[in-house]
Scaffold this motif. Structure first.
Motif, short mmCIF file in Angstrom:
data_model
loop_
_atom_site.label_atom_id
_atom_site.label_comp_id
_atom_site.label_asym_id
_atom_site.label_seq_id
_atom_site.Cartn_x
_atom_site.Cartn_y
_atom_site.Cartn_z
N TYR A 191 47.19 8.02 116.63
CA TYR A 191 48.56 8.22 117.11
C TYR A 191 48.53 9.09 118.36
O TYR A 191 47.74 10.03 118.48
N THR A 192 49.39 8.75 119.30
CA THR A 192 49.60 9.60 120.46
C THR A 192 51.04 9.40 120.93
O THR A 192 51.65 8.37 120.66
N SER A 193 51.58 10.39 121.62
CA SER A 193 52.97 10.31 122.07
C SER A 193 53.13 11.10 123.35
O SER A 193 52.31 11.96 123.70
N ARG A 194 54.22 10.80 124.05
CA ARG A 194 54.53 11.53 125.27
C ARG A 194 56.02 11.41 125.57
O ARG A 194 56.61 10.36 125.35
N ASP A 195 56.59 12.50 126.06
CA ASP A 195 57.98 12.52 126.51
C ASP A 195 58.00 12.59 128.03
O ASP A 195 57.29 13.39 128.63
#
Length: 290
Positions: A191-195
């Motif tokens: 999992y990875t995320s970015r705003d």
């Protein structure tokens, strides 16, 4: 933790991909590599037991797996995968255990055709080496656009292209209203995320100027069709003119015409007049008959 009572996707790490769910779970939590966590089975009744991923079978072989909670110490890639709890009524509930790798893996860029477009065109370097799920949400003026889910295929392309719909906004107010976007990518083990936050003026790549003509020693063109509010969004034009003596001249102007003689070919492009945004693509080369 109370979040685990509804048991969705629990997030943990980088490992060779096997399979991914068909869609995002409504509930999930993120856990960093090396941390500990406790899964809680939401099923009622007696006879609770746990089924663990192949690499974590030793956890499920202990007597503690007969409890409604399953403690997972020192989380690692080998412990990622699908965990399932069951009861005596043959009911079951599963969750993915993945490792949250933070934001550094996501390299994303987006452009807009115009200040009035409701669509962003985005490009993302694939963060994982196999198939994965992408979920994107956009925000503006306290309005949230519904998330868009897409499957990222496993192929030779390192780049993944996608479009995202933007919340409705008044074009004249866009300078005061930044666009915010939340991007998440998950696989069966990762999992990875970015705003992201940006202003439309910084990502607009205008469409090509239209109706390029040459008549009576005058080159003329019109704004791209997406500019219904030219007073809000004035453009700077750049034209390249090749003369019949093979001299090439590049000229920038705010006007939509340019006087010239003995012209052989013409191309025109545009960009925002006041903000050094990207140039539009060049117009098709216009060949002028002698």
């Amino acid at each position: 933790m109370s979040l685990l009572l509804s048991f969705g996707v629990l997030v943990l790490g980088f490992h060779h991909l096997q399979s991914i769910p068909d869609s995002w779970s409504q509930h999930y939590v993120f856990v960093k590599f090396g941390k500990e966590h406790t899964l809680e089975c939401p099923l009622q009744g007696e006879g609770i037991s746990w089924i663990c991923p192949h690499n974590a079978r030793s956890i499920c072989s202990k007597a503690s797996t007969r409890q409604k909670t399953l403690h997972l110490p020192n989380l690692s890639h080998k412990k990622s995968g699908l965990y399932t709890c069951t009861n005596a009524l043959h009911q079951s509930y599963s969750t993915y255990l993945l490792i949250d790798e933070g934001q550094d893996l996501l390299n994303i860029s987006c452009t807009s055709d115009s200040y009035t477009s409701s669509v962003l065109h985005c490009s993302m370097d694939k963060p994982f080496t196999g198939p994965s799920l992408l979920r994107v949400r956009s925000y503006s003026s306290n309005m949230t656009q519904e998330g868009k889910e897409m499957k990222i295929p496993q192929d030779e392309n390192q780049n993944f292209l996608f479009d995202i719909q933007l919340p409705n906004s008044c074009p004249s107010e866009e300078l005061m209203d930044p666009i915010q976007m939340s991007v998440e990518v998950m696989s069966s083990h990762e999992y990875t995320s970015r705003d992201l936050t940006f202003y439309r003026r910084d990502i607009v790549v205008p469409k090509t100027p239209e109706n390029v003509t040459f008549t009576k020693e005058k080159i003329m063109w019109s704004n791209p069709s997406w500019t219904p509010y030219p007073s809000f969004f004035p453009l700077l034009f750049e034209l390249t003119v090749r003369y019949r003596n093979n001299t090439i001249v590049t000229k920038r102007t705010e006007e939509q015409n340019y006087s010239a003689k003995d012209v052989q070919t013409i191309r025109v492009r545009c960009r925002d007049l006041y903000n050094p945004s990207s140039w539009s693509p060049w117009s098709p080369r216009l060949n002028v008959r002698a």
